[in-house]
Every structure is written in C-alpha cells, then in structure tokens.
Design an enzyme around this catalytic site. Structure first.
Site, PDB file in Angstrom:
ATOM      1  N   GLU A 107       0.822  -1.212   0.000  1.00 56.50           N
ATOM      2  CA  GLU A 107       0.000   0.000   0.000  1.00 56.50           C
ATOM      3  C   GLU A 107       0.856   1.263   0.000  1.00 56.50           C
ATOM      4  OE1 GLU A 107      -2.982  -2.073   3.289  1.00 56.50           O
ATOM      5  OE2 GLU A 107      -2.066  -0.136   3.701  1.00 56.50           O
ATOM      6  N   CYS A 120       3.256   8.426   1.630  1.00 56.53           N
ATOM      7  CA  CYS A 120       3.724   7.443   2.612  1.00 56.53           C
ATOM      8  C   CYS A 120       3.897   6.121   1.855  1.00 56.53           C
ATOM      9  CB  CYS A 120       2.660   7.341   3.701  1.00 56.53           C
ATOM     10  SG  CYS A 120       3.026   6.091   4.919  1.00 56.53           S
ATOM     11  N   CYS A 127       5.361  -7.121   7.492  1.00 55.55           N
ATOM     12  CA  CYS A 127       6.437  -6.649   8.374  1.00 55.55           C
ATOM     13  C   CYS A 127       6.721  -7.722   9.408  1.00 55.55           C
ATOM     14  CB  CYS A 127       6.025  -5.344   9.051  1.00 55.55           C
ATOM     15  SG  CYS A 127       7.351  -4.649  10.085  1.00 55.55           S
ATOM     16  N   CYS A 131       4.708  -5.612  15.983  1.00 55.77           N
ATOM     17  CA  CYS A 131       4.135  -4.685  16.967  1.00 55.77           C
ATOM     18  C   CYS A 131       2.652  -5.056  17.117  1.00 55.77           C
ATOM     19  CB  CYS A 131       4.273  -3.235  16.486  1.00 55.77           C
ATOM     20  SG  CYS A 131       5.987  -2.799  16.116  1.00 55.77           S
ATOM     21  N   CYS A 134      -0.496  -3.115  15.468  1.00 55.18           N
ATOM     22  CA  CYS A 134      -0.415  -2.715  14.059  1.00 55.18           C
ATOM     23  C   CYS A 134      -0.945  -3.818  13.147  1.00 55.18           C
ATOM     24  CB  CYS A 134       1.042  -2.395  13.737  1.00 55.18           C
ATOM     25  SG  CYS A 134       1.449  -2.422  11.999  1.00 55.18           S
ATOM     26  N   SER A 216      11.688   6.061   8.589  1.00 53.83           N
ATOM     27  CA  SER A 216      11.167   5.783   9.917  1.00 53.83           C
ATOM     28  C   SER A 216      11.556   4.370  10.344  1.00 53.83           C
ATOM     29  CB  SER A 216       9.644   5.911   9.844  1.00 53.83           C
ATOM     30  OG  SER A 216       9.059   5.467  11.014  1.00 53.83           O
ATOM     31  N   SER A 239      10.287   5.276  15.932  1.00 57.14           N
ATOM     32  CA  SER A 239       9.017   4.952  16.593  1.00 57.14           C
ATOM     33  C   SER A 239       9.331   4.409  17.975  1.00 57.14           C
ATOM     34  CB  SER A 239       8.262   3.895  15.777  1.00 57.14           C
ATOM     35  OG  SER A 239       7.990   4.398  14.503  1.00 57.14           O
ATOM     36  N   LEU A 240       9.256   5.284  18.963  1.00 53.96           N
ATOM     37  CA  LEU A 240       9.647   4.879  20.315  1.00 53.96           C
ATOM     38  C   LEU A 240       8.443   4.307  21.068  1.00 53.96           C
ATOM     39  CD1 LEU A 240      12.365   5.014  21.810  1.00 53.96           C
ATOM     40  CD2 LEU A 240      11.496   7.023  23.007  1.00 53.96           C
ATOM     41  N   HIS A 241       7.355   5.031  21.066  1.00 52.31           N
ATOM     42  CA  HIS A 241       6.065   4.620  21.637  1.00 52.31           C
ATOM     43  C   HIS A 241       6.037   4.487  23.158  1.00 52.31           C
ATOM     44  CE1 HIS A 241       4.930   4.314  17.560  1.00 52.31           C
ATOM     45  NE2 HIS A 241       5.315   3.074  17.323  1.00 52.31           N
ATOM     46  N   ASN A 318      -4.518   4.840  15.314  1.00 50.58           N
ATOM     47  CA  ASN A 318      -5.568   4.574  14.340  1.00 50.58           C
ATOM     48  C   ASN A 318      -6.030   3.142  14.603  1.00 50.58           C
ATOM     49  OD1 ASN A 318      -7.044   5.314  12.139  1.00 50.58           O
ATOM     50  ND2 ASN A 318      -5.250   5.885  10.920  1.00 50.58           N
ATOM     51  N   CYS A 361      -1.662   1.358   8.659  1.00 50.64           N
ATOM     52  CA  CYS A 361      -0.904   0.688   7.603  1.00 50.64           C
ATOM     53  C   CYS A 361      -1.181  -0.801   7.613  1.00 50.64           C
ATOM     54  CB  CYS A 361       0.588   0.997   7.723  1.00 50.64           C
ATOM     55  SG  CYS A 361       1.416   0.080   9.007  1.00 50.64           S
TER      56      CYS A 361
HETATM   57  S1  SF4 Z   1       4.234  -0.632  13.469  1.00 51.07           S
HETATM   58 FE1  SF4 Z   1       5.702  -0.531  11.740  1.00 51.07          FE
HETATM   59  S2  SF4 Z   1       7.413  -1.791  12.460  1.00 51.07           S
HETATM   60 FE2  SF4 Z   1       5.684  -2.312  13.817  1.00 51.07          FE
HETATM   61  S3  SF4 Z   1       4.735  -4.103  12.822  1.00 51.07           S
HETATM   62 FE3  SF4 Z   1       3.691  -2.278  12.037  1.00 51.07          FE
HETATM   63  S4  SF4 Z   1       4.769  -1.791  10.101  1.00 51.07           S
HETATM   64 FE4  SF4 Z   1       6.090  -3.148  11.315  1.00 51.07          FE
END
Ligand code: SF4
Length: 369
Positions: A107, A120, A127, A131, A134, A216, A239-241, A318, A361
């Site tokens: 995408e 983007c 991936c 995480c 996500c 990123s 991306s620390l979070h 999101n 995403c």
């Molecule tokens: S947040 Fe980013 S790094 Fe983490 S699983 Fe999703 S796409 Fe991968």
C-alpha cells in the site's frame, strides 16, 4: 527471553525482474549495452521514467520502435498493478493498494496539504516486527520490496499529482515518508538505493530533495548508525512509543534486542552526523502508554540523549477493527503533550488522515487477503 519475531525472516516469495529503477546511472548504461543498444539509450529511457514519469512505450517516440520493445521488455517490466484506490478527506487523501508481479500486496498513501503533498510508502510487503497494535505486524513479513518497487510507488504518485488527479488541481509531490508497510532498515540496501533514486536529480532520479524524505524505524540501532554514515540529509524518525524498556519490550518486540538507551544513542549519532533533528514517533494508546509519568520520563530521557536535537510527534492511534488497542481520549492526549513540552522537549500532535479508508498501515491489504 521470548523468541524474537520474524525480524530477519527469509522472504517467502521472490523479488521482481530487474528494472531500470533498481540500477545506478552507470549500471543502466551497462544494462542497455548488454541488450545490444547504444549506451545513450539509457539516458533516454531514464528521462521517460524519472522525468516524464512514463512507463508507456507508445510515448517513447524518440526511441525507434524495435529498440523500444527490447529496452522496455528488458528494463521496464510492469512492477505494480493498482487494484484499489480509495479517496477521502474531500479527495485530499488517496490510498492505493498495489499487487506486485507475484501477487504480493502493498500500500501507499498520498496526502495533500495546502503547502505540500506527502506520500507514505511501503518498503516491505508485510512486516516482521510484530508490533501488536499494528495491522501489518499481525500478518508477518511477506517479502522485502525491490528498490524499483519502492521507487515506482513514488513515480506513480508524482504522476497523479502532476496530472491533477487529486483535489486541488495539478501540483508537485514534495515529501516522502517511509512509514507504510514494513521496517525500512530491515531492507537496508534496497531502501538506501531507493532513497538515492528518489532524490538524485532528474533524469537520473526523481529529483525530490533529501531533506524532504523521512526514513522511519522502530530502532534497529546498528542500521541507524550505518544510515548516518551514508551522509545523506534524510530525516530520521524513530518509533519509540514508550520511554521504558519494560513496556517497550511488549509494544515494539525488537526492543528486546536494542534497548531504549541503545536506540536513543544511535539516534544521537544520527543527529550529530546529519545535523538534523530526529523525530520521535509516539502512538498514544489508551491506558497503555499515555500516563503522565511516562510523558515526564520521555522528556527526561530525550533531553539526556538528544538535548534539543529532537521533536516528538504524538500520533493518535488509528485503531484496527477488532483490536483491543484504542486511541487515548483527547484530554489525556493534551495533558501528555503539555507535560512533554513542559519537560523541555518540543512535542506536537500529528494530523491523522484517512480514518474512513482503513488508514492504519496494512489494513487495506489485510482486508483484501
Ligand atoms: S508498526 Fe511498523 S514496524 Fe511495527 S509491525 Fe507495524 S509496520 Fe512493522
């Protein structure tokens, strides 16, 4: 220690055939010669692809028909086929779902603002970072994208902007963020080559300024240092979070390999080498990482490692359908931002786009599957 997720898993499917955008200018000239054509044809072909944004052989009238067939056949295979394009935000956001040559789905999202247009892009299909909040992370890594598959997302969006297909009439694609599917630094070589192709001046590349490109990462510390040593001017976003290892081990499982301290010290190296402020991305998740003490700890740790060379982007999560993860309430978000700023670190809330079109995403690809 829990087994690390599929970080460096072997791709399940193959990369596409070689494409012009995989190659440097010198390699293109060689490839054209291998096809039995004059080296200057490489420049012509590059001009069509990178300057005119065209992959249509009928438009390449400066190349004789027989050569055209050979060159396009050998160096411009179709890489991405659009299977869905969804618009929202009054036509200023457009999300595209692509199918690659082997059926892999990926995408990209184009967002137009009054002063810029940002794309983007995805660097991997799926991936491996797992995480838990996500959509992409839930499906695991499908495969790395090739350099040309990354570049072609940009070429296509640049053509959409030029041709006035977004609300607001013709314009220019100005910014690129590697924040779509995948962990860019886990596909390091191809991503760096793609950045060069995107930023090299036309007709060798798409001519977008390096300072307008953001890479990123979830924090692959050695790769951050390596990227710094490339001496490019791209912006780094981490991306620390969360500022503490205990929660980060859960939210970003790769933290088990590189801790918050290691990630932030690599980020400092990047800031010192590039002279650019690092962005810290913080997806604010209700009752998970939005407590006032975490805002204070975040400011403290960032000040210690990065001084003034940092900016925090708070991103309202999101939510993906069926997920237990949700965005923090607005008053909690406001307090979090206030505390980070009060702690001496610049912090703002990122505008989120595409809420109606499965903007998290990987959501569109997951639905298609
Ligand atoms: S947040 Fe980013 S790094 Fe983490 S699983 Fe999703 S796409 Fe991968």
């Amino acid at each position: 220690m829990t087994a690390l997720p599929l970080v460096f898993d072997a791709p399940k499917r193959g990369l596409p055939p070689r494409h012009l955008a995989d190659l440097t200018a010198a390699e293109r000239a060689e490839a054209v010669a291998e096809l039995g054509e004059k080296p200057f044809r490489a420049k012509q072909l590059s001009n069509h692809y990178f300057s005119r944004l065209s992959v249509n052989p009928d438009e390449m009238t400066d190349i004789p028909a027989a050569s055209r067939e050979k060159l396009v056949g050998g160096l411009m295979p179709t890489l991405l086929t659009e299977i869905k394009a969804l618009a929202c935000d009054d036509g200023t956001t457009r999300k595209t779902l692509w199918r690659a040559h082997d059926g892999t789905l990926l995408e990209s999202v184009l967002m137009r603002y009054p002063d810029r247009a940002t794309l983007c892009i995805s660097s991997q299909a799926g991936c491996g970072m797992a995480c838990p909040f996500c959509a992409t992370g839930q499906g695991g890594l499908d495969r790395n994208l090739s350099t040309a598959e990354i570049v072609d997302q940009v070429r296509s969006a640049a053509a959409v902007m030029r041709d006035g297909e977004m609300t607001g009439g013709p314009g220019r694609l100005s910014n690129i963020v590697f924040m779509g599917m995948g962990e860019p630094l886990a596909n390091y070589k191809r991503v760096v080559a793609a950045v060069r192709r995107i930023t090299d001046p036309s007709p060798d590349g798409l001519g977008i300024g390096q300072r307008s490109v953001t890479v990123s990462t979830v924090g692959l510390a050695p790769a951050i240092r390596k990227l710094a040593d490339e001496k490019m001017q791209v912006r780094l976003a981490v991306s620390l979070h969360t500022p503490d290892d205990e929660l980060r081990d859960t939210l970003v499982p790769v933290n088990e390999r590189w801790s918050v301290d290691e990630v932030l010290s690599a980020a400092r190296y990047y800031a010192d080498t590039s002279g650019r402020r690092v962005s810290i991305e913080y997806a604010l998740i209700r009752d998970i990482n939005d407590q006032p003490w975490r805002a204070e700890l975040l400011a403290k740790r960032l000040r210690k490692h990065l001084g003034q060379l940092v900016h925090v982007n708070v991103i309202p999560l999101n939510p993906t359908p069926g997920s237990k993860w949700d965005a923090s309430p607005k008053p909690v978000e406001r307090e979090f931002v206030r505390l980070v700023n009060a702690g001496g670190v610049a912090c703002t809330v990122r505008d989120t786009r595409g809420q109606e079109i499965a903007a998290a995403c990987g959501q569109l690809a997951a639905e298609e599957r």
